[in-house]
Scaffold this active site. Structure first.
Site, PDB file in Angstrom:
ATOM      1  N   LYS A  37       0.836  -1.209   0.000  1.00 28.36           N
ATOM      2  CA  LYS A  37       0.000   0.000   0.000  1.00 28.36           C
ATOM      3  C   LYS A  37       0.868   1.256   0.000  1.00 28.36           C
ATOM      4  O   LYS A  37       2.064   1.176   0.324  1.00 28.36           O
ATOM      5  CB  LYS A  37      -0.921  -0.017   1.217  1.00 28.36           C
ATOM      6  CG  LYS A  37      -0.171   0.039   2.551  1.00 28.36           C
ATOM      7  CD  LYS A  37      -1.108  -0.204   3.725  1.00 28.36           C
ATOM      8  CE  LYS A  37      -0.344  -0.143   5.034  1.00 28.36           C
ATOM      9  NZ  LYS A  37      -1.159  -0.629   6.162  1.00 28.36           N
ATOM     10  N   ARG A 135     -11.038   0.014  14.211  1.00 32.62           N
ATOM     11  CA  ARG A 135     -10.874   0.834  13.006  1.00 32.62           C
ATOM     12  C   ARG A 135     -11.951   0.410  12.007  1.00 32.62           C
ATOM     13  O   ARG A 135     -12.949   1.090  11.860  1.00 32.62           O
ATOM     14  CB  ARG A 135      -9.451   0.654  12.460  1.00 32.62           C
ATOM     15  CG  ARG A 135      -9.105   1.565  11.321  1.00 32.62           C
ATOM     16  CD  ARG A 135      -7.616   1.542  10.980  1.00 32.62           C
ATOM     17  NE  ARG A 135      -7.104   0.236  10.557  1.00 32.62           N
ATOM     18  CZ  ARG A 135      -5.828   0.027  10.205  1.00 32.62           C
ATOM     19  NH1 ARG A 135      -4.954   1.019  10.245  1.00 32.62           N
ATOM     20  NH2 ARG A 135      -5.422  -1.173   9.820  1.00 32.62           N
ATOM     21  N   HIS A 167      -6.461  -7.498  12.989  1.00 32.08           N
ATOM     22  CA  HIS A 167      -5.256  -6.667  12.982  1.00 32.08           C
ATOM     23  C   HIS A 167      -4.870  -6.328  14.415  1.00 32.08           C
ATOM     24  O   HIS A 167      -5.715  -5.960  15.227  1.00 32.08           O
ATOM     25  CB  HIS A 167      -5.557  -5.384  12.182  1.00 32.08           C
ATOM     26  CG  HIS A 167      -4.337  -4.580  11.836  1.00 32.08           C
ATOM     27  ND1 HIS A 167      -3.250  -5.108  11.160  1.00 32.08           N
ATOM     28  CD2 HIS A 167      -4.042  -3.271  12.032  1.00 32.08           C
ATOM     29  CE1 HIS A 167      -2.345  -4.152  10.973  1.00 32.08           C
ATOM     30  NE2 HIS A 167      -2.797  -3.035  11.499  1.00 32.08           N
ATOM     31  N   ARG A 226       1.275 -10.653   7.130  1.00 33.15           N
ATOM     32  CA  ARG A 226       1.134  -9.452   6.300  1.00 33.15           C
ATOM     33  C   ARG A 226       2.236  -8.418   6.561  1.00 33.15           C
ATOM     34  O   ARG A 226       1.975  -7.340   7.067  1.00 33.15           O
ATOM     35  CB  ARG A 226      -0.220  -8.778   6.572  1.00 33.15           C
ATOM     36  CG  ARG A 226      -1.448  -9.618   6.267  1.00 33.15           C
ATOM     37  CD  ARG A 226      -2.704  -8.746   6.323  1.00 33.15           C
ATOM     38  NE  ARG A 226      -2.836  -8.021   7.570  1.00 33.15           N
ATOM     39  CZ  ARG A 226      -3.520  -8.446   8.635  1.00 33.15           C
ATOM     40  NH1 ARG A 226      -4.169  -9.604   8.597  1.00 33.15           N
ATOM     41  NH2 ARG A 226      -3.564  -7.711   9.725  1.00 33.15           N
ATOM     42  N   TYR A 272      17.259  30.399   6.869  1.00 36.09           N
ATOM     43  CA  TYR A 272      16.134  31.145   7.429  1.00 36.09           C
ATOM     44  C   TYR A 272      16.186  31.139   8.956  1.00 36.09           C
ATOM     45  O   TYR A 272      16.514  30.117   9.566  1.00 36.09           O
ATOM     46  CB  TYR A 272      14.817  30.495   7.017  1.00 36.09           C
ATOM     47  CG  TYR A 272      14.480  30.583   5.552  1.00 36.09           C
ATOM     48  CD1 TYR A 272      14.310  31.801   4.910  1.00 36.09           C
ATOM     49  CD2 TYR A 272      14.302  29.414   4.815  1.00 36.09           C
ATOM     50  CE1 TYR A 272      13.980  31.864   3.559  1.00 36.09           C
ATOM     51  CE2 TYR A 272      13.960  29.472   3.473  1.00 36.09           C
ATOM     52  CZ  TYR A 272      13.798  30.697   2.850  1.00 36.09           C
ATOM     53  OH  TYR A 272      13.459  30.745   1.531  1.00 36.09           O
ATOM     54  N   CYS A 320      15.454  24.087   4.139  1.00 31.42           N
ATOM     55  CA  CYS A 320      14.590  24.888   3.263  1.00 31.42           C
ATOM     56  C   CYS A 320      13.713  23.940   2.428  1.00 31.42           C
ATOM     57  O   CYS A 320      13.812  22.729   2.528  1.00 31.42           O
ATOM     58  CB  CYS A 320      15.425  25.748   2.338  1.00 31.42           C
ATOM     59  SG  CYS A 320      16.673  26.739   3.198  1.00 31.42           S
ATOM     60  N   MET A 321      12.877  24.528   1.585  1.00 26.34           N
ATOM     61  CA  MET A 321      11.973  23.705   0.775  1.00 26.34           C
ATOM     62  C   MET A 321      12.742  22.767  -0.157  1.00 26.34           C
ATOM     63  O   MET A 321      12.387  21.597  -0.303  1.00 26.34           O
ATOM     64  CB  MET A 321      11.028  24.603  -0.037  1.00 26.34           C
ATOM     65  CG  MET A 321       9.954  23.819  -0.760  1.00 26.34           C
ATOM     66  SD  MET A 321       8.817  24.845  -1.712  1.00 26.34           S
ATOM     67  CE  MET A 321       7.880  25.640  -0.423  1.00 26.34           C
ATOM     68  N   ASP A 322      13.816  23.273  -0.774  1.00 30.92           N
ATOM     69  CA  ASP A 322      14.514  22.497  -1.803  1.00 30.92           C
ATOM     70  C   ASP A 322      15.997  22.297  -1.513  1.00 30.92           C
ATOM     71  O   ASP A 322      16.696  21.679  -2.303  1.00 30.92           O
ATOM     72  CB  ASP A 322      14.400  23.220  -3.152  1.00 30.92           C
ATOM     73  CG  ASP A 322      12.993  23.709  -3.411  1.00 30.92           C
ATOM     74  OD1 ASP A 322      12.085  22.865  -3.412  1.00 30.92           O
ATOM     75  OD2 ASP A 322      12.805  24.932  -3.564  1.00 30.92           O
TER      76      ASP A 322
HETATM   77  C1  LIG Z   1      -0.352  -1.615   6.801  1.00 33.97           C
HETATM   78  C2  LIG Z   1      -0.914  -2.917   7.215  1.00 33.97           C
HETATM   79  C3  LIG Z   1      -0.076  -4.024   7.389  1.00 33.97           C
HETATM   80  C4  LIG Z   1       1.441  -3.949   7.284  1.00 33.97           C
HETATM   81  O1  LIG Z   1       1.956  -3.272   8.405  1.00 33.97           O
HETATM   82  P1  LIG Z   1       3.541  -3.289   8.716  1.00 33.97           P
HETATM   83  O2  LIG Z   1       3.635  -2.823  10.103  1.00 33.97           O
HETATM   84  O3  LIG Z   1       4.185  -2.369   7.738  1.00 33.97           O
HETATM   85  O4  LIG Z   1       3.994  -4.674   8.527  1.00 33.97           O
HETATM   86  C5  LIG Z   1      -0.657  -5.235   7.677  1.00 33.97           C
HETATM   87  N1  LIG Z   1      -2.002  -5.347   7.812  1.00 33.97           N
HETATM   88  C6  LIG Z   1      -2.840  -4.292   7.672  1.00 33.97           C
HETATM   89  C7  LIG Z   1      -4.310  -4.493   7.826  1.00 33.97           C
HETATM   90  C8  LIG Z   1      -2.331  -3.043   7.386  1.00 33.97           C
HETATM   91  O5  LIG Z   1      -3.155  -1.998   7.263  1.00 33.97           O
END
Ligand SMILES: *Cc1c(COP(=O)(O)O)cnc(C)c1O
Length: 381
Positions: A37, A135, A167, A226, A272, A320-322
């Site tokens: 993601k 969540r 999760h 995951r 700055y 700075c920005m850049d």
């Molecule tokens: C982002 C996410 C993960 C991965 O998390 P990490 O800490 O980067 O391993 C796994 N499961 C769900 C549902 C997530 O949103």
């Protein structure tokens, strides 16, 4: 490699090493779902997905339907689970691209089922069981245990629930309270699986652990784990102790060019706000990277070190920005075009993303995802 003013190098060859480190932790029967993601946390979702596929990873997690479609449009044929919410007006994309949607709650699942019935398609989904994160997902906690909602999902005709997950919210923590909380999340998830089976349903593909869940609870044996950060070779925060000792290699380096070098005299100030005041004759190098590239301005004036010629030098004055400035008084000779490493290795020295995250009061997940789009990603295979 230094075509741009600032760039990120992604060493894809290190992904294979990191995947093997994850595999060494988990049971042989568990597989990896690569979480890619947010453009693989800024590392490039398409490139990382292809590198993970080459390691035998066959399932990917993204946050949105747009991210999933991007992978499909680049020829990724593996399974893709959308971990978050897809707005109903985009349900058509789920069937068109053979994507698996997370069911955020029962009414959402019913909307998806009605859509699939109308369109005369079957849409695959994973149910989300909320064991304490609060969540998304069906609440399956003490007092509020809505197994009937999960059963209703599994009974649907046009949405095929082929998996279920939950999760962790504190799998990184070792306090007694948090250990008990995580243990209870595992218990609740097990209870859900048992209740589904007792009602005659096959729960399908099961998965629970994110990166810290893998590092601290490697013995759990669900179908998939995951990891996001782990295959990128980092954790959220190096100071958080973990129960295992894997040897990860960070895959991302952040680099920029020196654009100018000059000597300043005592009394001169830099950048700055004039926060850095020169006390002795000081050689200053200006570097073409700034907060618009994702380097947090918050790390200014904290003595943060970066690498030049394999040596540690300090950022001075406000970022700075850049652009930003370095004190390179001790280095000979520094010139325009020299490469500065802000994250990564140069010779024997290494500067980690962790120092930047700590100085800006955040975790590596955020620092990495905030490297902006104008920083080209350059891939080493
Ligand atoms: C982002 C996410 C993960 C991965 O998390 P990490 O800490 O980067 O391993 C796994 N499961 C769900 C549902 C997530 O949103």
């Amino acid at each position: 490699m230094s075509k741009s003013r600032a760039w990120a190098e992604i060493d894809l060859s290190r992904i294979a090493h990191n995947v093997e480190e994850v595999r060494a932790l988990i049971p042989a029967t568990s597989k990896i779902m690569g979480i890619v993601k947010a453009d693989a946390y800024g590392h490039g979702a398409v490139e990382c997905t292809r590198a993970l596929e080459a390691c035998g990873v066959d399932f990917f997690g993204v946050s949105s339907v747009d991210e999933a479609v991007e992978l499909r449009e680049h020829g990724i044929r593996s399974e893709i689970l959308i971990l978050g919410y897809t707005p109903p007006q985009h349900f058509g994309l789920l069937a068109a691209h053979d994507l698996i949607q997370t069911l955020v709650d029962l009414s959402y699942a019913q909307k998806l089922d009605a859509f699939a019935a109308e369109a005369n398609v079957t849409i695959r989904a994973h149910a989300k069981a909320d064991t304490g994160m609060n969540r998304i997902g069906v609440t399956v906690q003490d007092g509020e245990y809505h197994i009937e909602e999960l059963l209703a999902m599994y009974a649907m005709q046009h949405v095929q629930v082929c998996g279920i997950f939950s999760h962790f919210s504190v799998s990184d923590s070792h306090t007694a309270d948090d250990l008990a909380f995580t243990a209870h999340q595992i218990e609740l998830f097990e209870r859900v699986l048992a209740d589904l089976r007792a009602a005659g349903y096959d729960p399908g593909t099961t998965h629970l652990q994110n990166s810290y869940g893998i590092l601290n609870y490697p013995q759990l044996s669900y179908d998939y784990v995951r990891p996001g950060l782990l295959y990128m070779g980092v954790t959220s925060d190096d100071e958080i102790a973990i129960n295992t000792a894997p040897d990860f290699l960070p895959i991302l380096s952040l680099k920029a060019n020196v654009t100018m070098v000059k000597w300043l005299r005592p009394g001169d100030t830099v950048s700055y706000g004039r926060h850095f005041k020169v006390e002795r004759p000081t050689k200053v190098a200006t570097v073409s990277i700034g907060y618009a590239d994702g380097l947090p301005r918050l790390i200014s004036n904290q003595g943060i070190e970066v690498l030049l010629h394999g040596q540690r030098v300090k950022i001075i004055g406000n970022i700075c920005m850049d652009q930003l400035m370095l004190d390179v008084t001790e280095l000979e000779p520094v010139q325009e075009g020299d490469v500065v490493t802000l994250i990564g290795e140069d010779g024997e020295e290494r500067v980690s993303v962790d120092a930047i995250s700590r100085a800006s009061h955040t975790i590596n997940n955020e620092t990495l995802t905030r490297i902006t789009a104008r920083v080209p990603r350059i891939y080493k295979k």
